[in-house]
Motif scaffolding. Sequence first.
Motif, PDB file in Angstrom:
ATOM      1  N   VAL A   1       7.575 -85.122 -36.027  1.00  7.80           N
ATOM      2  CA  VAL A   1       8.822 -84.607 -36.588  1.00  7.80           C
ATOM      3  C   VAL A   1      10.054 -85.139 -35.861  1.00  7.80           C
ATOM      4  O   VAL A   1      11.050 -85.523 -36.501  1.00  7.80           O
ATOM      5  CB  VAL A   1       8.808 -83.061 -36.640  1.00  7.80           C
ATOM      6  CG1 VAL A   1       8.706 -82.443 -35.241  1.00  7.80           C
ATOM      7  CG2 VAL A   1      10.020 -82.536 -37.382  1.00  7.80           C
ATOM      8  N   ALA A   2      10.027 -85.198 -34.541  1.00  2.00           N
ATOM      9  CA  ALA A   2      11.185 -85.704 -33.796  1.00  2.00           C
ATOM     10  C   ALA A   2      11.369 -87.200 -34.025  1.00  2.00           C
ATOM     11  O   ALA A   2      12.480 -87.679 -34.283  1.00  2.00           O
ATOM     12  CB  ALA A   2      11.017 -85.409 -32.307  1.00  2.00           C
ATOM     13  N   TYR A   3      10.273 -87.942 -33.933  1.00  3.83           N
ATOM     14  CA  TYR A   3      10.330 -89.394 -34.120  1.00  3.83           C
ATOM     15  C   TYR A   3      10.766 -89.743 -35.544  1.00  3.83           C
ATOM     16  O   TYR A   3      11.605 -90.630 -35.757  1.00  3.83           O
ATOM     17  CB  TYR A   3       8.956 -89.980 -33.826  1.00  3.83           C
ATOM     18  CG  TYR A   3       8.880 -91.494 -33.868  1.00  3.83           C
ATOM     19  CD1 TYR A   3       9.498 -92.270 -32.889  1.00  3.83           C
ATOM     20  CD2 TYR A   3       8.165 -92.136 -34.880  1.00  3.83           C
ATOM     21  CE1 TYR A   3       9.416 -93.653 -32.925  1.00  3.83           C
ATOM     22  CE2 TYR A   3       8.075 -93.519 -34.916  1.00  3.83           C
ATOM     23  CZ  TYR A   3       8.700 -94.276 -33.938  1.00  3.83           C
ATOM     24  OH  TYR A   3       8.617 -95.642 -33.981  1.00  3.83           O
TER      25      TYR A   3
ATOM     26  N   ILE B   1      20.409-107.108 -31.572  1.00  4.82           N
ATOM     27  CA  ILE B   1      19.131-106.578 -32.052  1.00  4.82           C
ATOM     28  C   ILE B   1      18.678-105.488 -31.093  1.00  4.82           C
ATOM     29  O   ILE B   1      18.670-105.690 -29.872  1.00  4.82           O
ATOM     30  CB  ILE B   1      18.063-107.684 -32.134  1.00  4.82           C
ATOM     31  CG1 ILE B   1      18.494-108.770 -33.126  1.00  4.82           C
ATOM     32  CG2 ILE B   1      16.709-107.100 -32.538  1.00  4.82           C
ATOM     33  CD1 ILE B   1      17.548-109.944 -33.213  1.00  4.82           C
ATOM     34  N   THR B   2      18.322-104.348 -31.631  1.00  3.05           N
ATOM     35  CA  THR B   2      17.848-103.238 -30.811  1.00  3.05           C
ATOM     36  C   THR B   2      16.445-102.847 -31.246  1.00  3.05           C
ATOM     37  O   THR B   2      16.231-102.429 -32.389  1.00  3.05           O
ATOM     38  CB  THR B   2      18.781-102.019 -30.931  1.00  3.05           C
ATOM     39  OG1 THR B   2      20.091-102.391 -30.521  1.00  3.05           O
ATOM     40  CG2 THR B   2      18.284-100.874 -30.062  1.00  3.05           C
ATOM     41  N   THR B   3      15.493-102.993 -30.342  1.00  7.15           N
ATOM     42  CA  THR B   3      14.120-102.558 -30.605  1.00  7.15           C
ATOM     43  C   THR B   3      13.691-101.440 -29.663  1.00  7.15           C
ATOM     44  O   THR B   3      12.618-100.870 -29.830  1.00  7.15           O
ATOM     45  CB  THR B   3      13.122-103.731 -30.469  1.00  7.15           C
ATOM     46  OG1 THR B   3      13.137-104.196 -29.108  1.00  7.15           O
ATOM     47  CG2 THR B   3      13.489-104.883 -31.397  1.00  7.15           C
ATOM     48  N   ALA B   4      14.513-101.132 -28.670  1.00  3.97           N
ATOM     49  CA  ALA B   4      14.152-100.112 -27.689  1.00  3.97           C
ATOM     50  C   ALA B   4      14.080 -98.737 -28.339  1.00  3.97           C
ATOM     51  O   ALA B   4      14.862 -98.409 -29.222  1.00  3.97           O
ATOM     52  CB  ALA B   4      15.178-100.106 -26.550  1.00  3.97           C
ATOM     53  N   GLY B   5      13.125 -97.923 -27.905  1.00  2.00           N
ATOM     54  CA  GLY B   5      12.977 -96.570 -28.430  1.00  2.00           C
ATOM     55  C   GLY B   5      11.627 -95.997 -28.054  1.00  2.00           C
ATOM     56  O   GLY B   5      10.905 -96.560 -27.231  1.00  2.00           O
ATOM     57  N   GLY B   6      11.282 -94.886 -28.648  1.00  5.56           N
ATOM     58  CA  GLY B   6      10.000 -94.255 -28.340  1.00  5.56           C
ATOM     59  C   GLY B   6       9.860 -92.936 -29.069  1.00  5.56           C
ATOM     60  O   GLY B   6      10.790 -92.482 -29.740  1.00  5.56           O
ATOM     61  N   GLY B   7       8.684 -92.315 -28.950  1.00  7.36           N
ATOM     62  CA  GLY B   7       8.429 -91.080 -29.681  1.00  7.36           C
ATOM     63  C   GLY B   7       7.657 -90.063 -28.875  1.00  7.36           C
ATOM     64  O   GLY B   7       7.437 -90.225 -27.664  1.00  7.36           O
ATOM     65  N   SER B   8       7.242 -89.013 -29.539  1.00  5.39           N
ATOM     66  CA  SER B   8       6.423 -87.966 -28.940  1.00  5.39           C
ATOM     67  C   SER B   8       5.542 -87.392 -30.047  1.00  5.39           C
ATOM     68  O   SER B   8       5.779 -87.647 -31.227  1.00  5.39           O
ATOM     69  CB  SER B   8       7.287 -86.854 -28.340  1.00  5.39           C
ATOM     70  OG  SER B   8       7.975 -86.162 -29.365  1.00  5.39           O
ATOM     71  N   VAL B   9       4.524 -86.625 -29.655  1.00  5.11           N
ATOM     72  CA  VAL B   9       3.633 -86.015 -30.642  1.00  5.11           C
ATOM     73  C   VAL B   9       3.627 -84.505 -30.410  1.00  5.11           C
ATOM     74  O   VAL B   9       2.976 -84.016 -29.485  1.00  5.11           O
ATOM     75  CB  VAL B   9       2.204 -86.578 -30.542  1.00  5.11           C
ATOM     76  CG1 VAL B   9       1.302 -85.921 -31.578  1.00  5.11           C
ATOM     77  CG2 VAL B   9       2.209 -88.093 -30.718  1.00  5.11           C
ATOM     78  N   ARG B  10       4.372 -83.794 -31.240  1.00  4.16           N
ATOM     79  CA  ARG B  10       4.419 -82.335 -31.176  1.00  4.16           C
ATOM     80  C   ARG B  10       4.711 -81.792 -32.568  1.00  4.16           C
ATOM     81  O   ARG B  10       5.584 -82.295 -33.262  1.00  4.16           O
ATOM     82  CB  ARG B  10       5.511 -81.852 -30.212  1.00  4.16           C
ATOM     83  CG  ARG B  10       5.311 -82.333 -28.790  1.00  4.16           C
ATOM     84  CD  ARG B  10       6.207 -81.642 -27.809  1.00  4.16           C
ATOM     85  NE  ARG B  10       6.053 -82.242 -26.474  1.00  4.16           N
ATOM     86  CZ  ARG B  10       6.510 -81.715 -25.356  1.00  4.16           C
ATOM     87  NH1 ARG B  10       7.170 -80.578 -25.386  1.00  4.16           N
ATOM     88  NH2 ARG B  10       6.323 -82.326 -24.206  1.00  4.16           N
ATOM     89  N   ARG B  11       4.001 -80.757 -32.935  1.00  5.52           N
ATOM     90  CA  ARG B  11       4.224 -80.139 -34.239  1.00  5.52           C
ATOM     91  C   ARG B  11       5.440 -79.208 -34.190  1.00  5.52           C
ATOM     92  O   ARG B  11       5.810 -78.700 -33.130  1.00  5.52           O
ATOM     93  CB  ARG B  11       3.001 -79.339 -34.667  1.00  5.52           C
ATOM     94  CG  ARG B  11       1.748 -80.191 -34.867  1.00  5.52           C
ATOM     95  CD  ARG B  11       0.647 -79.367 -35.485  1.00  5.52           C
ATOM     96  NE  ARG B  11      -0.595 -80.122 -35.608  1.00  5.52           N
ATOM     97  CZ  ARG B  11      -1.466 -79.957 -36.586  1.00  5.52           C
ATOM     98  NH1 ARG B  11      -1.247 -79.052 -37.530  1.00  5.52           N
ATOM     99  NH2 ARG B  11      -2.571 -80.668 -36.626  1.00  5.52           N
TER     100      ARG B  11
END
Length: 255
Positions: free
Chosen positions: A159-161, A82-92
Amino acid sequence: MEIKGKKTVVFGGASGMGRASAELLAARGAVVAVLDRPESAGAEVAAAIGGSFHPVDIMDFDGTERALATAVDSLGGLHISITTAGGGSVRRTLGNKGPHDLETFRRILDLNTVATFNINRLAAEHMSRNEPEDPDTGERGVIINTSSIAAFEGQIGQVAYSAAKAAIAGMSLTMARDLGSFGIRVLAIAPSLFDTGATGKISEETRAALVRDAAFPQRLGRPEEYAKLALAIVDNPMLNGQCLRLDAGQRFGPR
């Protein structure tokens, strides 16, 4: 797949949905290895469930291979990943300061998509060595990844996430087809907003606004609700090759 006695790794198992999954799997009789960042609470979580902790930075792809191999050695095999690791960013894509930088976009895809695929390809090799649990079905393993409803209704600045999580959703069927001959199933879970470390500091007023468009219940998801779905996936051999939404009927708006 019967959960009791199964050898399990949980990437991101020190907190949130990963921790809840590790705890529930252990309570159902699985043997669990927690893999998370060295500075995380992974050692404490593992000790509390009678498991083992293996520090890892999933962005270190070679290091991930070594950490997984060590975990599998300590478990004596691998049936569930099970993989829950990750993350995002906020950029247009284009903002007041110019276009979205490529460095951040690549980092988010590496952190989510590439790291998840790396874990999957390595876990599948370990699982392929198992004797089938049931000779009639030939099942050897289950891989569960974490997407997001942002994969389908990404909001402004995601958009990246969104791209990274859409890739995780999109590779589920293809990977399931790739691994079907080995008796390995592959699924993804796409949660809405869940009550984890990333949302822990949000005020109650803001929380209410964030889930206003959910059908029911109108609240943030609970980590144990993710864990319950993960266990249902393991338990039901007809679940395969898809991304399951876990979102209380919520659909993200543009903002």
